[in-house]
Design an enzyme around this catalytic site. Structure first.
Site, PDB file in Angstrom:
ATOM      1  N   ARG A 221       0.857  -1.193   0.000  1.00  0.00           N
ATOM      2  CA  ARG A 221       0.000   0.000   0.000  1.00  0.00           C
ATOM      3  C   ARG A 221       0.886   1.234   0.000  1.00  0.00           C
ATOM      4  NH1 ARG A 221      -2.942  -1.241   3.818  1.00  0.00           N
ATOM      5  NH2 ARG A 221      -1.791  -0.251   5.469  1.00  0.00           N
TER       6      ARG A 221
ATOM      7  N   HIS B 270      -1.480   3.909   6.700  1.00  0.00           N
ATOM      8  CA  HIS B 270      -2.536   3.000   7.170  1.00  0.00           C
ATOM      9  C   HIS B 270      -3.916   3.647   7.019  1.00  0.00           C
ATOM     10  CE1 HIS B 270      -4.543   0.036   9.657  1.00  0.00           C
ATOM     11  NE2 HIS B 270      -5.058   1.021  10.347  1.00  0.00           N
TER      12      HIS B 270
ATOM     13  N   TYR C 187       7.624   5.171  10.473  1.00  0.00           N
ATOM     14  CA  TYR C 187       8.088   3.783  10.645  1.00  0.00           C
ATOM     15  C   TYR C 187       8.533   3.101   9.358  1.00  0.00           C
ATOM     16  CZ  TYR C 187       3.119   3.052   9.482  1.00  0.00           C
ATOM     17  OH  TYR C 187       1.892   3.084   8.876  1.00  0.00           O
TER      18      TYR C 187
HETATM   19  C1  LIG Z   1      -9.479  -6.541  17.236  1.00  0.00           C
HETATM   20  C2  LIG Z   1      -8.744  -5.307  16.829  1.00  0.00           C
HETATM   21  N1  LIG Z   1      -7.536  -5.054  17.347  1.00  0.00           N
HETATM   22  C3  LIG Z   1      -6.854  -3.953  16.954  1.00  0.00           C
HETATM   23  C4  LIG Z   1      -7.393  -3.089  16.048  1.00  0.00           C
HETATM   24  C5  LIG Z   1      -6.625  -1.850  15.620  1.00  0.00           C
HETATM   25  N2  LIG Z   1      -6.167  -2.044  14.241  1.00  0.00           N
HETATM   26  C6  LIG Z   1      -6.832  -1.520  13.201  1.00  0.00           C
HETATM   27  S1  LIG Z   1      -6.141  -1.942  11.741  1.00  0.00           S
HETATM   28  C7  LIG Z   1      -4.913  -2.805  12.506  1.00  0.00           C
HETATM   29  C8  LIG Z   1      -3.837  -3.470  11.694  1.00  0.00           C
HETATM   30  C9  LIG Z   1      -4.393  -4.331  10.624  1.00  0.00           C
HETATM   31  O1  LIG Z   1      -3.344  -4.783   9.818  1.00  0.00           O
HETATM   32  P1  LIG Z   1      -3.636  -5.738   8.621  1.00  0.00           P
HETATM   33  O2  LIG Z   1      -4.530  -6.836   9.043  1.00  0.00           O
HETATM   34  O3  LIG Z   1      -2.337  -6.120   8.018  1.00  0.00           O
HETATM   35  O4  LIG Z   1      -4.489  -4.827   7.608  1.00  0.00           O
HETATM   36  P2  LIG Z   1      -4.029  -3.509   6.850  1.00  0.00           P
HETATM   37  O5  LIG Z   1      -4.423  -2.358   7.747  1.00  0.00           O
HETATM   38  O6  LIG Z   1      -2.582  -3.582   6.582  1.00  0.00           O
HETATM   39  O7  LIG Z   1      -4.851  -3.489   5.599  1.00  0.00           O
HETATM   40  C10 LIG Z   1      -5.069  -2.785  13.875  1.00  0.00           C
HETATM   41  C11 LIG Z   1      -4.169  -3.450  14.817  1.00  0.00           C
HETATM   42  C12 LIG Z   1      -8.676  -3.387  15.534  1.00  0.00           C
HETATM   43  N3  LIG Z   1      -9.266  -2.603  14.623  1.00  0.00           N
HETATM   44  N4  LIG Z   1      -9.325  -4.505  15.918  1.00  0.00           N
END
Ligand SMILES: Cc1ncc(C[n+]2csc(CCOP(=O)(O)OP(=O)(O)O)c2C)c(N)n1
Ligand SMILES: [Mg+2]
Length: 362
Positions: free
Chosen positions: A264, A268, A277
């Site tokens: 991406r 985020h 980072y």
């Molecule tokens: C259960 C839960 N824990 C933490 C979060 C906070 N959070 C939102 S997105 C994220 C990271 C997600 O990473 P990934 O699965 O790789 O998806 P990407 O954002 O890279 O598309 C986190 C930890 C959340 N939304 N839900």
């Protein structure tokens, strides 16, 4: 044996080193069979969707910066993964998205103005009807939608339906218990589900290498179902992998885990500063690997489209996005009393007090 659907293995270890399945190389040349079963109109349509998706994504970021959306999670660089997989589905298949699948939502026919009501904060949860387009609600708690998709697929199997479900999730989400529990249940009950992981290398600020020691697609083998590693920036490879997974699901062959490796370009979300980072060099490398240019180059070189087609797609996207923008910014704020409604049958005194303070009506 899973060898027919595995990526080409060049090394196995703690690093993510398997070569993904590819149809098109990053320079747009065909390195695999580009006949994925689509005619030229449909092949051109793929580019049209990707151009629209990117244009809309950029507009959403602008809308957030202008105060018209509250927060927005962009997906630039992931257009091939989302468009290629969504186009491989049938109308009765049901998608369980994360919060980042606006491109897949577009392909499924979700009204983007309704979808964006969520990010505008004018409605929470279900701004569109998931049954109309078979595209589930935006899901913020990471990985919970995997369990929903597997449960839904269990239902499809019990009904003998000719359809499958798809769970989108990220590399970070694959570390959640919900992934492991959902994937195991999917395998045990041999349900028609596709677990589609977009591995962009990061879960907010945590790189995949610190998230997991092995490769995500390999976990399927341990659970007893096929895993596929595909180049997530190669829309034809993504389309083919998803189509094969769907055929397997509808043929009674159970679930498939697809890891689409992608990147991406943006942060985020609009609330994040990725510069804190990750280095600019890896972002530049990813820009050179752009999924839209790769596919556009192949379409043009193979004579399936000409530059005027691309210009038309861009003009159409401009027009459609300006309509979406107008629709989004014309949504009024919700009535202030909604803040106090629907949570308590008998609101506590503190909330009553706040209500009087805010609305003056007790
Ligand atoms: C259960 C839960 N824990 C933490 C979060 C906070 N959070 C939102 S997105 C994220 C990271 C997600 O990473 P990934 O699965 O790789 O998806 P990407 O954002 O890279 O598309 C986190 C930890 C959340 N939304 N839900
Ligand atoms: Mg991620």
């Amino acid at each position: 044996m899973l060898s027919a659907v595995e990526g080409r293995e060049v090394n196995v270890g703690a690093e993510q080193v398997t070569e993904p399945i590819r149809v098109l190389a990053p320079d747009g040349s065909a390195v695999g069979d580009p006949d994925v079963g689509l005619g030229d109109d449909d092949l051109r349509g793929i580019l049209r969707w990707m151009i629209l998706a990117r244009r809309l994504d950029r507009e959403c970021i602008a809308l957030q910066r202008q105060g018209e959306l509250t927060v927005y999670p962009g997906f630039e660089g992931q257009e091939a993964a989302q468009v290629g997989s969504a186009l491989a589905l049938g109308p009765d298949d049901f998608v369980f998205p994360t919060f980042r699948e606006l491109a897949a939502a577009l392909v499924r026919g979700v009204d983007p103005v309704q979808y964006l009501a969520y990010h505008r904060g004018t409605w929470h949860g279900g701004p569109y009807d998931p049954r109309a387009t078979r595209f589930g609600p935006i899901c913020i708690p990471v990985a919970t939608q995997i369990v929903h998709a597997v449960g839904y697929a269990m239902g499809l199997r019990l009904d003998g339906a000719d359809a499958c479900s798809v769970a989108y999730f990220g590399d970070g989400s694959a570390s959640e218990g919900d992934f492991h529990e959902g994937a195991n249940m999917a395998a045990v009950y041999r349900v028609p589900a596709i677990l589609f992981c977009q591995n962009n290398g990061w879960a907010i600020s945590v790189p995949t290498a610190r998230q997991t020691r092995g490769e995500i697609w390999r976990r399927a083998e341990a659970l007893g179902f096929p895993g596929v590693l595909v180049d997530g920036d190669d829309v034809l490879a993504v389309y083919r992998a998803t189509r094969e997974a769907r055929d397997r699901a509808l043929g009674g062959g159970g679930p498939t885990l697809i890891e689409a490796r992608t990147y991406r370009i943006g942060a985020h979300s609009t609330a994040d500063d990725a510069g804190r980072y990750r280095g600019e060099a890896e972002v530049e490398a990813a820009r050179a690997n752009d999924p839209i240019s790769r596919y556009r180059t192949w379409l043009l070189r193979s004579g399936r489209a000409d530059p005027s087609f691309v210009a038309t797609c861009e003009a159409e996207a401009e027009e459609r996005v300006s309509q979406i923008r107008a629709g989004v910014i014309s949504q009024p704020p919700p009535p202030a009393e909604w803040m106090f409604d629907w949570t308590y049958a008998d609101p506590p005194a503190t909330l009553q007090g706040q209500r009087v303070e805010a609305l003056g009506d007790g």
